[in-house]
Design a protein around this motif. Structure first.
Motif, short mmCIF file in Angstrom:
data_model
loop_
_atom_site.label_atom_id
_atom_site.label_comp_id
_atom_site.label_asym_id
_atom_site.label_seq_id
_atom_site.Cartn_x
_atom_site.Cartn_y
_atom_site.Cartn_z
N SER A 95 0.70 -1.28 -0.17
CA SER A 95 0.20 0.09 -0.01
C SER A 95 0.90 1.08 0.07
N SER A 96 1.93 1.23 0.76
CA SER A 96 2.77 2.51 0.69
C SER A 96 3.45 2.45 -0.55
N VAL A 97 4.07 1.53 -1.26
CA VAL A 97 4.81 1.54 -2.52
C VAL A 97 3.41 2.25 -3.50
N ALA A 98 2.22 1.69 -3.29
CA ALA A 98 1.13 1.87 -4.31
C ALA A 98 1.07 3.37 -4.22
N GLU A 99 1.06 3.85 -2.99
CA GLU A 99 0.77 5.43 -2.89
C GLU A 99 1.97 6.17 -3.49
N THR A 100 2.85 5.68 -3.52
CA THR A 100 4.26 6.40 -3.79
C THR A 100 3.98 6.37 -5.52
N MET A 101 3.79 5.17 -5.85
CA MET A 101 3.90 5.04 -7.48
C MET A 101 2.34 5.51 -8.27
N ARG A 102 1.46 5.75 -7.28
CA ARG A 102 0.08 6.38 -7.59
C ARG A 102 -0.54 5.18 -8.54
N VAL A 103 -0.33 3.89 -7.95
CA VAL A 103 -1.22 3.08 -8.54
C VAL A 103 -1.99 2.19 -7.35
N CYS A 104 -2.80 1.19 -7.86
CA CYS A 104 -3.39 0.58 -6.54
C CYS A 104 -2.44 -0.64 -6.00
N ALA A 105 -2.77 -0.80 -4.70
CA ALA A 105 -2.06 -1.98 -4.18
C ALA A 105 -1.86 -3.25 -4.86
N LYS A 106 -3.11 -3.48 -5.47
CA LYS A 106 -3.33 -4.80 -6.11
C LYS A 106 -2.33 -4.80 -7.40
#
Length: 114
Positions: free
Chosen positions: A12-23
């Motif tokens: 989830s933190s990577v997804a937030e940084t990359m602006r994509v969903c955690a899935k």
């Protein structure tokens, strides 16, 4: 991605940084672990096979009407299929020139061959 898996950072933190969903992050990590860097390349989302392929008789009728120069809309209406069914890629034999015509390459492109 390699650093992400090694550090066990939450998706989830990577997804937030990359602006994509955690899935998406979890899917890409799984691909990287299974296939290495090749797993991160873009790939088509198109299914490899159709769930319900078009019946052979319908395909033959579409090919016949295409050879007669019917439009996709006319074929769809006449056969009772969707325009998407008619517009699917044609088999290789239909991609060739119409019957009786053969492409001829020449070293003089402006010369008309009869």
């Amino acid at each position: 991605m390699k650093n992400t898996t090694a550090q066990s950072v939450r998706a989830s933190s990577v997804a937030e940084t990359m602006r994509v969903c955690a899935k998406t992050v979890r899917k890409r990590i799984a691909r990287f672990e299974a296939e290495g860097a090749a797993g991160l390349r873009d790939r088509s989302s198109r299914p490899h096979t159709l769930h319900r392929p078009t019946p052979a008789a319908t395909v033959a009728a579409i090919e016949c009407l295409r050879r007669q120069r019917f439009t996709g809309q006319q074929i769809a209406r006449d056969l009772g299929v969707s325009p998407a069914t008619v517009s699917r890629p044609v088999p290789l034999q239909l991609a060739t020139a119409p019957h009786g015509h053969q492409r001829q390459d020449t070293d003089q492109p402006s010369r008309i061959i009869r």
